[in-house]
Design a protein around this motif. Structure first.
Motif, PDB file in Angstrom:
ATOM      1  N   GLY A  62      84.104 -31.171 100.297  1.00 21.71           N
ATOM      2  CA  GLY A  62      82.886 -30.217 100.580  1.00 21.71           C
ATOM      3  C   GLY A  62      81.784 -30.465  99.541  1.00 21.71           C
ATOM      4  O   GLY A  62      81.365 -29.435  99.000  1.00 21.71           O
ATOM      5  N   CYS A  63      81.514 -31.697  99.524  1.00 22.97           N
ATOM      6  CA  CYS A  63      80.614 -32.273  98.491  1.00 22.97           C
ATOM      7  C   CYS A  63      79.491 -31.743  98.557  1.00 22.97           C
ATOM      8  O   CYS A  63      78.645 -31.792  97.465  1.00 22.97           O
ATOM      9  N   GLY A  64      78.648 -31.346  99.979  1.00 20.06           N
ATOM     10  CA  GLY A  64      77.530 -30.904 100.156  1.00 20.06           C
ATOM     11  C   GLY A  64      76.413 -31.925  99.755  1.00 20.06           C
ATOM     12  O   GLY A  64      76.536 -32.986 100.147  1.00 20.06           O
ATOM     13  N   THR A  65      75.653 -31.490  98.840  1.00 20.68           N
ATOM     14  CA  THR A  65      74.224 -32.470  98.292  1.00 20.68           C
ATOM     15  C   THR A  65      74.854 -33.273  96.951  1.00 20.68           C
ATOM     16  O   THR A  65      73.894 -33.571  96.379  1.00 20.68           O
ATOM     17  N   ALA A  66      76.091 -33.388  96.872  1.00 24.98           N
ATOM     18  CA  ALA A  66      76.405 -34.174  95.833  1.00 24.98           C
ATOM     19  C   ALA A  66      76.369 -33.760  94.318  1.00 24.98           C
ATOM     20  O   ALA A  66      76.684 -34.542  93.418  1.00 24.98           O
ATOM     21  N   SER A  92      73.065 -38.079  99.789  1.00 21.06           N
ATOM     22  CA  SER A  92      72.913 -39.559  99.517  1.00 21.06           C
ATOM     23  C   SER A  92      71.442 -39.984  98.919  1.00 21.06           C
ATOM     24  O   SER A  92      71.486 -40.969  98.152  1.00 21.06           O
ATOM     25  N   ALA A  93      70.647 -39.007  99.306  1.00 22.89           N
ATOM     26  CA  ALA A  93      69.309 -39.455  98.594  1.00 22.89           C
ATOM     27  C   ALA A  93      69.233 -39.393  97.240  1.00 22.89           C
ATOM     28  O   ALA A  93      68.452 -40.101  96.348  1.00 22.89           O
ATOM     29  N   LYS A  94      69.931 -38.436  96.692  1.00 23.68           N
ATOM     30  CA  LYS A  94      70.061 -38.159  95.452  1.00 23.68           C
ATOM     31  C   LYS A  94      70.736 -39.192  94.495  1.00 23.68           C
ATOM     32  O   LYS A  94      70.489 -39.692  93.561  1.00 23.68           O
ATOM     33  N   ILE A  95      71.793 -39.572  95.169  1.00 23.53           N
ATOM     34  CA  ILE A  95      72.517 -40.759  94.758  1.00 23.53           C
ATOM     35  C   ILE A  95      71.662 -41.911  94.718  1.00 23.53           C
ATOM     36  O   ILE A  95      71.751 -42.664  93.594  1.00 23.53           O
ATOM     37  N   ALA A  96      71.146 -42.212  95.712  1.00 21.79           N
ATOM     38  CA  ALA A  96      70.214 -43.808  95.892  1.00 21.79           C
ATOM     39  C   ALA A  96      69.115 -43.433  94.464  1.00 21.79           C
ATOM     40  O   ALA A  96      68.850 -44.330  93.956  1.00 21.79           O
ATOM     41  N   ALA A  97      68.593 -42.210  94.423  1.00 22.05           N
ATOM     42  CA  ALA A  97      67.694 -42.052  93.445  1.00 22.05           C
ATOM     43  C   ALA A  97      68.112 -42.393  92.042  1.00 22.05           C
ATOM     44  O   ALA A  97      67.509 -42.929  91.218  1.00 22.05           O
ATOM     45  N   SER A 100      73.104 -44.636  91.523  1.00 23.89           N
ATOM     46  CA  SER A 100      74.748 -44.537  91.338  1.00 23.89           C
ATOM     47  C   SER A 100      75.440 -45.375  92.146  1.00 23.89           C
ATOM     48  O   SER A 100      75.424 -45.320  93.364  1.00 23.89           O
ATOM     49  N   LYS A 101      76.377 -46.279  91.521  1.00 20.97           N
ATOM     50  CA  LYS A 101      76.999 -47.110  92.307  1.00 20.97           C
ATOM     51  C   LYS A 101      78.567 -46.540  92.339  1.00 20.97           C
ATOM     52  O   LYS A 101      79.594 -46.993  92.935  1.00 20.97           O
ATOM     53  N   ARG A 102      78.859 -45.396  91.612  1.00 18.19           N
ATOM     54  CA  ARG A 102      80.064 -44.900  91.760  1.00 18.19           C
ATOM     55  C   ARG A 102      80.548 -43.953  92.595  1.00 18.19           C
ATOM     56  O   ARG A 102      81.371 -43.306  92.454  1.00 18.19           O
ATOM     57  N   ILE A 103      79.418 -43.570  93.282  1.00 17.13           N
ATOM     58  CA  ILE A 103      79.709 -42.383  94.181  1.00 17.13           C
ATOM     59  C   ILE A 103      79.351 -42.824  95.567  1.00 17.13           C
ATOM     60  O   ILE A 103      78.521 -43.378  95.934  1.00 17.13           O
ATOM     61  N   CYS A 104      80.395 -42.254  96.660  1.00 18.99           N
ATOM     62  CA  CYS A 104      80.325 -42.863  98.158  1.00 18.99           C
ATOM     63  C   CYS A 104      80.382 -41.516  98.640  1.00 18.99           C
ATOM     64  O   CYS A 104      81.496 -40.960  98.433  1.00 18.99           O
ATOM     65  N   LEU A 105      79.717 -41.141  99.652  1.00 12.64           N
ATOM     66  CA  LEU A 105      79.845 -40.049 100.347  1.00 12.64           C
ATOM     67  C   LEU A 105      80.171 -40.222 101.829  1.00 12.64           C
ATOM     68  O   LEU A 105      79.737 -41.178 102.415  1.00 12.64           O
ATOM     69  N   ILE A 106      81.077 -39.528 102.458  1.00  7.65           N
ATOM     70  CA  ILE A 106      81.455 -39.827 103.916  1.00  7.65           C
ATOM     71  C   ILE A 106      81.699 -38.277 104.546  1.00  7.65           C
ATOM     72  O   ILE A 106      81.854 -37.315 104.090  1.00  7.65           O
TER      73      ILE A 106
END
Ligand SMILES: C[S@@+](CC[C@H](N)C(=O)[O-])C[C@H]1O[C@@H](n2cnc3c(N)ncnc32)[C@H](O)[C@@H]1O
Length: 239
Positions: A62-66, A92-97, A100-106
């Motif tokens: 339930g990561c939501g906005t990560a 995903s937008a926050k991770i891209a900004a 980070s290559k260590r997080i993947c959202l599904i």
């Protein structure tokens, strides 16, 4: 809502978070005066203290906005899963900004995870358990994907134990927070449902018992900010 089926509750929760996804982070930090960030950091620290595995594989349910995924990514690679697509888009937008290559959202349901048994060293979750159609099934599904000896960390809301704090908190939580939430999000949404869901949520002592009955050892909890939030940790029992 009392006679609601599991499927109905899941749909309602998904739709509700879908309508406020774009404002979720702002409202979260604003309504909690940023204390939610401290709670997530406390969760990372407690799990880090107990972890013995280098570069552990981590699942954020339930990561939501990560935010929790991002906080945990300094310990190891993280998969964040959620069944609400709009929340994942914001994450995903926050991770891209953050590059980070260590997080993947599904996209996935916390009660039917698309992973084989014993896939992760650590499973964490923040403010999700309350929303599940069945809490015990949530603990069991997390246990299934944890390797034996793997760590569980769960954050959620509680009720303050000090009477004066409980009184002030009730007024804020039941009267003020839903109104501010509605003004900023434009919908009744989670901020109207939040007080009811927290009051219907079992006390942390009961959650501990449910976790112990779902295949976890060394289950412990901490009250954060006088009990406004709870942090429960445990270890997947050896099979
Ligand atoms: C209050 S938000 C918490 C988000 C994030 N963990 C945080 O710390 O901000 C609850 C999240 O749980 C997700 N959720 C609720 N039930 C779920 C389920 N059965 N499977 C996957 N996600 C679920 C919702 O879509 C929502 O994004």
């Amino acid at each position: 809502m009392n006679n609601e089926s599991g499927g109905d509750k899941a749909r309602r929760v998904r739709d509700m978070f879908g309508t406020i996804a774009g404002r979720y982070d702002f409202l979260n930090h604003f309504l909690s005066a940023n204390v939610d960030r401290r709670w997530r950091r406390a969760c990372v620290r407690e799990i880090e203290k107990r972890n013995t595995v280098p570069n552990p594989g981590i699942l954020d349910l339930g990561c939501g906005t990560a935010d929790l995924s991002i906080a945990f990514s300094r310990l190891g690679p993280v998969i964040g899963c959620d069944f609400c697509e709009p929340m994942l888009h914001v994450g995903s937008a926050k991770i891209a900004a953050a590059f980070s290559k260590r997080i993947c959202l599904i996209g996935a349901d916390a009660l039917a995870l698309p992973f084989v048994d014993a896939s992760f060293d650590i499973v964490v979750s923040a403010f999700v358990l309350r929303n599940l159609a069945d809490i015990k099934s949530g603990f069991q599904e997390a246990r299934r994907v944890l390797r034996p000896g793997g760590l569980l960390g769960v954050l959620d809301f509680g009720m303050p134990r000090i009477p004066i704090l409980a009184m002030i908190y009730r007024i804020y939580f039941q009267r003020i927070l839903p109104r501010i939430g509605k003004i900023f999000s434009g919908v009744e949404g989670p901020y109207g449902y939040l007080p009811d869901s927290v009051q219907a949520f079992p006390p942390v002592e009961r959650l501990k018992e449910i976790a112990e009955g779902s295949g976890y050892d060394n289950v412990e909890y901490r009250l954060l900010t006088g009990g406004i939030a709870i942090l429960l940790t445990g270890r997947a029992s050896q099979d």
